[in-house]
Design a protein around this motif. Sequence first.
Motif, PDB file in Angstrom:
ATOM      1  N   VAL A  19      24.804  52.675  22.792  1.00 24.93           N
ATOM      2  CA  VAL A  19      24.796  51.206  22.797  1.00 24.93           C
ATOM      3  C   VAL A  19      24.436  50.673  21.412  1.00 24.93           C
ATOM      4  O   VAL A  19      25.008  49.684  20.951  1.00 24.93           O
ATOM      5  N   PHE A  20      23.515  51.337  20.720  1.00 26.41           N
ATOM      6  CA  PHE A  20      23.197  50.951  19.346  1.00 26.41           C
ATOM      7  C   PHE A  20      24.464  51.009  18.487  1.00 26.41           C
ATOM      8  O   PHE A  20      24.769  50.076  17.742  1.00 26.41           O
ATOM      9  N   LEU A  21      25.227  52.105  18.611  1.00 27.83           N
ATOM     10  CA  LEU A  21      26.456  52.245  17.835  1.00 27.83           C
ATOM     11  C   LEU A  21      27.491  51.204  18.220  1.00 27.83           C
ATOM     12  O   LEU A  21      28.197  50.676  17.364  1.00 27.83           O
ATOM     13  N   ARG A  22      27.601  50.897  19.497  1.00 33.96           N
ATOM     14  CA  ARG A  22      28.544  49.845  19.913  1.00 33.96           C
ATOM     15  C   ARG A  22      28.196  48.511  19.246  1.00 33.96           C
ATOM     16  O   ARG A  22      29.082  47.790  18.799  1.00 33.96           O
ATOM     17  N   CYS A  23      26.918  48.195  19.203  1.00 32.90           N
ATOM     18  CA  CYS A  23      26.498  46.937  18.572  1.00 32.90           C
ATOM     19  C   CYS A  23      26.765  46.958  17.067  1.00 32.90           C
ATOM     20  O   CYS A  23      27.252  45.977  16.504  1.00 32.90           O
ATOM     21  N   LEU A  24      26.448  48.060  16.432  1.00 32.09           N
ATOM     22  CA  LEU A  24      26.652  48.192  14.991  1.00 32.09           C
ATOM     23  C   LEU A  24      28.142  48.118  14.645  1.00 32.09           C
ATOM     24  O   LEU A  24      28.566  47.295  13.817  1.00 32.09           O
ATOM     25  N   ILE A  25      28.935  48.932  15.294  1.00 33.00           N
ATOM     26  CA  ILE A  25      30.367  48.976  15.020  1.00 33.00           C
ATOM     27  C   ILE A  25      31.040  47.676  15.448  1.00 33.00           C
ATOM     28  O   ILE A  25      31.870  47.119  14.717  1.00 33.00           O
ATOM     29  N   GLY A  26      30.683  47.172  16.611  1.00 33.01           N
ATOM     30  CA  GLY A  26      31.256  45.909  17.091  1.00 33.01           C
ATOM     31  C   GLY A  26      31.030  44.773  16.116  1.00 33.01           C
ATOM     32  O   GLY A  26      31.937  43.982  15.830  1.00 33.01           O
ATOM     33  N   HIS A  27      29.832  44.694  15.583  1.00 30.80           N
ATOM     34  CA  HIS A  27      29.523  43.635  14.622  1.00 30.80           C
ATOM     35  C   HIS A  27      30.362  43.777  13.356  1.00 30.80           C
ATOM     36  O   HIS A  27      31.001  42.829  12.907  1.00 30.80           O
ATOM     37  N   PHE A  28      30.371  44.968  12.767  1.00 32.26           N
ATOM     38  CA  PHE A  28      31.054  45.146  11.487  1.00 32.26           C
ATOM     39  C   PHE A  28      32.571  45.125  11.604  1.00 32.26           C
ATOM     40  O   PHE A  28      33.256  44.838  10.633  1.00 32.26           O
ATOM     41  N   LEU A  29      33.103  45.399  12.791  1.00 30.21           N
ATOM     42  CA  LEU A  29      34.548  45.280  12.997  1.00 30.21           C
ATOM     43  C   LEU A  29      34.927  43.908  13.558  1.00 30.21           C
ATOM     44  O   LEU A  29      36.086  43.673  13.888  1.00 30.21           O
ATOM     45  N   LYS A  30      33.925  43.044  13.690  1.00 28.75           N
ATOM     46  CA  LYS A  30      34.134  41.672  14.169  1.00 28.75           C
ATOM     47  C   LYS A  30      34.772  41.618  15.570  1.00 28.75           C
ATOM     48  O   LYS A  30      35.650  40.823  15.852  1.00 28.75           O
ATOM     49  N   ILE A  31      34.288  42.505  16.434  1.00 26.97           N
ATOM     50  CA  ILE A  31      34.727  42.542  17.828  1.00 26.97           C
ATOM     51  C   ILE A  31      33.967  41.458  18.587  1.00 26.97           C
ATOM     52  O   ILE A  31      32.781  41.222  18.336  1.00 26.97           O
ATOM     53  N   ASN A  32      34.624  40.802  19.516  1.00 27.75           N
ATOM     54  CA  ASN A  32      33.964  39.797  20.349  1.00 27.75           C
ATOM     55  C   ASN A  32      32.804  40.467  21.096  1.00 27.75           C
ATOM     56  O   ASN A  32      32.983  41.525  21.708  1.00 27.75           O
TER      57      ASN A  32
ATOM     58  N   ASP B 292      30.951  56.932   9.156  1.00 26.24           N
ATOM     59  CA  ASP B 292      30.562  56.663   7.776  1.00 26.24           C
ATOM     60  C   ASP B 292      30.551  55.164   7.519  1.00 26.24           C
ATOM     61  O   ASP B 292      31.482  54.444   7.915  1.00 26.24           O
ATOM     62  N   PHE B 293      29.508  54.732   6.839  1.00 21.09           N
ATOM     63  CA  PHE B 293      29.397  53.356   6.376  1.00 21.09           C
ATOM     64  C   PHE B 293      29.077  53.402   4.885  1.00 21.09           C
ATOM     65  O   PHE B 293      28.367  54.298   4.425  1.00 21.09           O
ATOM     66  N   ILE B 294      29.592  52.450   4.160  1.00 17.95           N
ATOM     67  CA  ILE B 294      29.313  52.354   2.728  1.00 17.95           C
ATOM     68  C   ILE B 294      28.399  51.160   2.506  1.00 17.95           C
ATOM     69  O   ILE B 294      28.657  50.068   3.023  1.00 17.95           O
ATOM     70  N   PHE B 295      27.342  51.384   1.760  1.00 14.16           N
ATOM     71  CA  PHE B 295      26.384  50.338   1.436  1.00 14.16           C
ATOM     72  C   PHE B 295      26.639  49.919  -0.011  1.00 14.16           C
ATOM     73  O   PHE B 295      26.512  50.726  -0.916  1.00 14.16           O
TER      74      PHE B 295
ATOM     75  N   ILE C 111      27.181  46.221   4.166  1.00 14.84           N
ATOM     76  CA  ILE C 111      27.540  47.482   4.802  1.00 14.84           C
ATOM     77  C   ILE C 111      28.980  47.365   5.286  1.00 14.84           C
ATOM     78  O   ILE C 111      29.353  46.376   5.936  1.00 14.84           O
ATOM     79  N   TYR C 112      29.777  48.383   4.961  1.00 15.68           N
ATOM     80  CA  TYR C 112      31.186  48.393   5.331  1.00 15.68           C
ATOM     81  C   TYR C 112      31.494  49.660   6.107  1.00 15.68           C
ATOM     82  O   TYR C 112      31.152  50.761   5.663  1.00 15.68           O
ATOM     83  N   PRO C 113      32.182  49.531   7.257  1.00 16.47           N
ATOM     84  CA  PRO C 113      32.597  50.737   7.972  1.00 16.47           C
ATOM     85  C   PRO C 113      33.670  51.463   7.159  1.00 16.47           C
ATOM     86  O   PRO C 113      34.531  50.831   6.555  1.00 16.47           O
ATOM     87  N   ASN C 114      33.612  52.775   7.137  1.00 21.54           N
ATOM     88  CA  ASN C 114      34.566  53.596   6.402  1.00 21.54           C
ATOM     89  C   ASN C 114      35.131  54.628   7.379  1.00 21.54           C
ATOM     90  O   ASN C 114      34.766  55.793   7.350  1.00 21.54           O
ATOM     91  N   PHE C 115      36.006  54.162   8.278  1.00 19.73           N
ATOM     92  CA  PHE C 115      36.515  55.001   9.357  1.00 19.73           C
ATOM     93  C   PHE C 115      37.935  55.471   9.069  1.00 19.73           C
ATOM     94  O   PHE C 115      38.732  54.742   8.487  1.00 19.73           O
ATOM     95  N   LYS C 116      38.254  56.655   9.541  1.00 20.33           N
ATOM     96  CA  LYS C 116      39.628  57.142   9.503  1.00 20.33           C
ATOM     97  C   LYS C 116      40.424  56.384  10.560  1.00 20.33           C
ATOM     98  O   LYS C 116      39.884  55.996  11.605  1.00 20.33           O
ATOM     99  N   ARG C 117      41.706  56.197  10.320  1.00 16.13           N
ATOM    100  CA  ARG C 117      42.547  55.454  11.275  1.00 16.13           C
ATOM    101  C   ARG C 117      42.530  56.074  12.673  1.00 16.13           C
ATOM    102  O   ARG C 117      42.475  55.377  13.664  1.00 16.13           O
TER     103      ARG C 117
END
Length: 137
Positions: free
Chosen positions: A82-95, A111-114, A119-125
């Motif tokens: 759930v922590f990851l869902r919140c983190l990723i959801g926020h940075f990917l601008k998910i509703n 991976d995230f880049i600071f 902080i920017y998500p750095n995910f593979k497609r």
Amino acid sequence: KKLIINKNLNEINYGKAEGLTLEKYTKKFPEKVYFWKKSIDVRFPGGENTKDVKKRVFKFITKKFNKKVNEVDKVLVVTHNVFLRCLIGHFLKINFKDYFKLNIPHMKNFDFIFKKNNIYPNFKRADLRRILYKLYD
């Protein structure tokens, strides 16, 4: 090299629902499930909701992470679904109401880049498709 334990990284507090299957939870707390189906973020009885976890995500980022990390550091953060869902959801601008649809694979590294206090998500497609596929069902 230095281990820091931070309670803000904990999984959501399920309260009285801890250990219950969804079937048992539905029988014991049908009103909570009713609100979930209406996209209302209710707390688990005696526990937290997703909004509470999201607050902890930002507390961790702003108070513990931003002040101690510079752009050349490599930091490993180990946390929960759930922590990851919140983190990723926020940075990917998910509703916010769709965070629960994010598919977070077990034991997956993200991976995230600071850079410049951002902080920017750095995910593979392929990873991104795997995380987001339930959003488009």
